[in-house]
Design a protein around this motif. Structure first.
Motif, PDB file in Angstrom:
ATOM      1  N   LEU A  33     -53.017 -11.661  72.612  1.00  0.00           N
ATOM      2  CA  LEU A  33     -53.119 -10.857  71.403  1.00  0.00           C
ATOM      3  C   LEU A  33     -53.141  -9.366  71.748  1.00  0.00           C
ATOM      4  CD1 LEU A  33     -53.795 -10.805  68.247  1.00  0.00           C
ATOM      5  CD2 LEU A  33     -56.149 -10.575  69.010  1.00  0.00           C
ATOM      6  N   LEU A  34     -53.985  -8.987  72.681  1.00  0.00           N
ATOM      7  CA  LEU A  34     -54.089  -7.583  73.077  1.00  0.00           C
ATOM      8  C   LEU A  34     -52.786  -7.088  73.715  1.00  0.00           C
ATOM      9  CD1 LEU A  34     -57.719  -7.587  74.532  1.00  0.00           C
ATOM     10  CD2 LEU A  34     -56.951  -6.651  72.328  1.00  0.00           C
ATOM     11  N   LEU A  35     -52.198  -7.899  74.567  1.00  0.00           N
ATOM     12  CA  LEU A  35     -50.946  -7.519  75.223  1.00  0.00           C
ATOM     13  C   LEU A  35     -49.814  -7.350  74.206  1.00  0.00           C
ATOM     14  CD1 LEU A  35     -49.322  -7.065  77.865  1.00  0.00           C
ATOM     15  CD2 LEU A  35     -48.860  -9.516  77.841  1.00  0.00           C
ATOM     16  N   ALA A  36     -49.658  -8.332  73.323  1.00  0.00           N
ATOM     17  CA  ALA A  36     -48.561  -8.291  72.354  1.00  0.00           C
ATOM     18  C   ALA A  36     -48.708  -7.112  71.392  1.00  0.00           C
ATOM     19  CB  ALA A  36     -48.485  -9.610  71.580  1.00  0.00           C
ATOM     20  N   TRP A  37     -49.919  -6.889  70.857  1.00  0.00           N
ATOM     21  CA  TRP A  37     -50.122  -5.764  69.950  1.00  0.00           C
ATOM     22  C   TRP A  37     -49.991  -4.432  70.684  1.00  0.00           C
ATOM     23  CZ3 TRP A  37     -49.586  -5.185  65.014  1.00  0.00           C
ATOM     24  CH2 TRP A  37     -49.690  -6.302  64.185  1.00  0.00           C
ATOM     25  N   GLY A  38     -50.434  -4.374  71.925  1.00  0.00           N
ATOM     26  CA  GLY A  38     -50.270  -3.151  72.711  1.00  0.00           C
ATOM     27  C   GLY A  38     -48.805  -2.788  72.889  1.00  0.00           C
ATOM     28  N   ILE A  39     -47.991  -3.779  73.203  1.00  0.00           N
ATOM     29  CA  ILE A  39     -46.551  -3.541  73.366  1.00  0.00           C
ATOM     30  C   ILE A  39     -45.916  -3.159  72.035  1.00  0.00           C
ATOM     31  CG2 ILE A  39     -44.344  -4.669  73.888  1.00  0.00           C
ATOM     32  CD1 ILE A  39     -45.916  -6.272  76.064  1.00  0.00           C
ATOM     33  N   ALA A  40     -46.269  -3.881  70.970  1.00  0.00           N
ATOM     34  CA  ALA A  40     -45.703  -3.576  69.651  1.00  0.00           C
ATOM     35  C   ALA A  40     -46.058  -2.158  69.209  1.00  0.00           C
ATOM     36  CB  ALA A  40     -46.178  -4.600  68.620  1.00  0.00           C
ATOM     37  N   LEU A  41     -47.298  -1.757  69.428  1.00  0.00           N
ATOM     38  CA  LEU A  41     -47.719  -0.403  69.059  1.00  0.00           C
ATOM     39  C   LEU A  41     -47.022   0.643  69.923  1.00  0.00           C
ATOM     40  CD1 LEU A  41     -51.516  -1.085  68.488  1.00  0.00           C
ATOM     41  CD2 LEU A  41     -49.874  -0.331  66.746  1.00  0.00           C
ATOM     42  N   ARG A  94     -44.181   0.499  71.393  1.00  0.00           N
ATOM     43  CA  ARG A  94     -42.743   0.578  71.105  1.00  0.00           C
ATOM     44  C   ARG A  94     -42.446   0.985  69.662  1.00  0.00           C
ATOM     45  NH1 ARG A  94     -39.535  -4.106  72.019  1.00  0.00           N
ATOM     46  NH2 ARG A  94     -37.837  -2.640  72.147  1.00  0.00           N
ATOM     47  N   GLY A  95     -43.483   1.144  68.856  1.00  0.00           N
ATOM     48  CA  GLY A  95     -43.283   1.525  67.462  1.00  0.00           C
ATOM     49  C   GLY A  95     -42.787   0.392  66.583  1.00  0.00           C
ATOM     50  N   ALA A  96     -42.915  -0.823  67.056  1.00  0.00           N
ATOM     51  CA  ALA A  96     -42.397  -1.980  66.314  1.00  0.00           C
ATOM     52  C   ALA A  96     -43.191  -2.262  65.046  1.00  0.00           C
ATOM     53  CB  ALA A  96     -42.396  -3.212  67.214  1.00  0.00           C
ATOM     54  N   THR A  97     -44.420  -1.763  64.956  1.00  0.00           N
ATOM     55  CA  THR A  97     -45.243  -2.051  63.780  1.00  0.00           C
ATOM     56  C   THR A  97     -44.728  -1.341  62.525  1.00  0.00           C
ATOM     57  OG1 THR A  97     -46.749  -0.275  64.427  1.00  0.00           O
ATOM     58  CG2 THR A  97     -47.323  -2.507  65.127  1.00  0.00           C
ATOM     59  N   ALA A  98     -43.806  -0.401  62.687  1.00  0.00           N
ATOM     60  CA  ALA A  98     -43.218   0.274  61.518  1.00  0.00           C
ATOM     61  C   ALA A  98     -42.482  -0.717  60.626  1.00  0.00           C
ATOM     62  CB  ALA A  98     -42.269   1.376  61.979  1.00  0.00           C
ATOM     63  N   GLY A  99     -42.086  -1.853  61.183  1.00  0.00           N
ATOM     64  CA  GLY A  99     -41.367  -2.863  60.410  1.00  0.00           C
ATOM     65  C   GLY A  99     -42.260  -3.774  59.593  1.00  0.00           C
ATOM     66  N   LEU A 100     -43.583  -3.649  59.704  1.00  0.00           N
ATOM     67  CA  LEU A 100     -44.500  -4.527  58.974  1.00  0.00           C
ATOM     68  C   LEU A 100     -44.290  -4.528  57.459  1.00  0.00           C
ATOM     69  CD1 LEU A 100     -47.891  -4.179  60.887  1.00  0.00           C
ATOM     70  CD2 LEU A 100     -46.642  -6.287  60.446  1.00  0.00           C
ATOM     71  N   PRO A 101     -44.152  -3.382  56.817  1.00  0.00           N
ATOM     72  CA  PRO A 101     -43.996  -3.397  55.349  1.00  0.00           C
ATOM     73  C   PRO A 101     -42.729  -4.116  54.869  1.00  0.00           C
ATOM     74  CG  PRO A 101     -44.576  -1.188  56.097  1.00  0.00           C
ATOM     75  CD  PRO A 101     -44.270  -2.012  57.323  1.00  0.00           C
ATOM     76  N   ALA A 102     -41.736  -4.241  55.725  1.00  0.00           N
ATOM     77  CA  ALA A 102     -40.471  -4.859  55.317  1.00  0.00           C
ATOM     78  C   ALA A 102     -40.495  -6.386  55.423  1.00  0.00           C
ATOM     79  CB  ALA A 102     -39.330  -4.304  56.173  1.00  0.00           C
ATOM     80  N   LEU A 103     -41.552  -6.944  55.983  1.00  0.00           N
ATOM     81  CA  LEU A 103     -41.603  -8.397  56.150  1.00  0.00           C
ATOM     82  C   LEU A 103     -41.731  -9.087  54.797  1.00  0.00           C
ATOM     83  CD1 LEU A 103     -43.938  -8.760  59.267  1.00  0.00           C
ATOM     84  CD2 LEU A 103     -41.442  -8.723  59.192  1.00  0.00           C
TER      85      LEU A 103
END
Length: 140
Positions: free
Chosen positions: A43-51, A53-62
């Motif tokens: 969990l920590l590794l995956a969220w760390g990488i997502a944050l 890389r800026g991948a969390t910007a896609g959350l509202p589009a899900l």
């Protein structure tokens, strides 16, 4: 070489290391607790990488459908990990890992049944060989 191949090969290497590290790590530990610890690390590794890389910007589009199937995937992953760690606790890696890899053949069949993918002769032979290899390694 297709772009996905290095990642798939690394996945196989890390999956093999997972089995070895887990077998060593679960000695004297409840397998469910070991899975919970492993899950927090992931969990920590995956969220760390997502944050990072800026991948969390896609959350509202899900979409709701996307959320549903990602949650179902997460539940299936959790069940898989709990069963895998319990199997490793009870059996040898040399027998547990091959049975776990039956997921490859099962994925091929499920992709045909639910995703409409076609199974070529080569794919069917490969799945049969995986099944045969599993039988030889785990019960031979």
């Amino acid at each position: 070489m297709a772009a996905w191949i290095p990642y798939a090969l690394l996945s196989a290497v890390f999956a093999a290391l997972t089995a070895i590290f887990a077998k060593i790590g679960i000695k004297g530990v409840d397998s469910d607790l070991a899975t919970a610890i492993r899950t927090v690390v992931i969990l920590l590794l995956a969220w760390g990488i997502a944050l990072a890389r800026g991948a969390t910007a896609g959350l509202p589009a899900l979409t709701g459908r996307t959320w549903l199937f990602l949650v179902l995937s997460g539940l299936a992953t959790g069940a898989s990990w709990l069963c895998y760690f319990r199997a490793l606790k009870l059996g040898p890696v040399s027998k547990v890992a091959p049975v776990d890899k039956l997921s490859v053949a099962l994925s091929l069949l499920l992709a045909v049944a639910f995703l409409g993918e076609t199974l070529s002769l080569k794919g069917a032979v490969g799945a049969a060989l995986i099944l045969a290899g599993t039988l030889v390694l785990a019960w031979g």
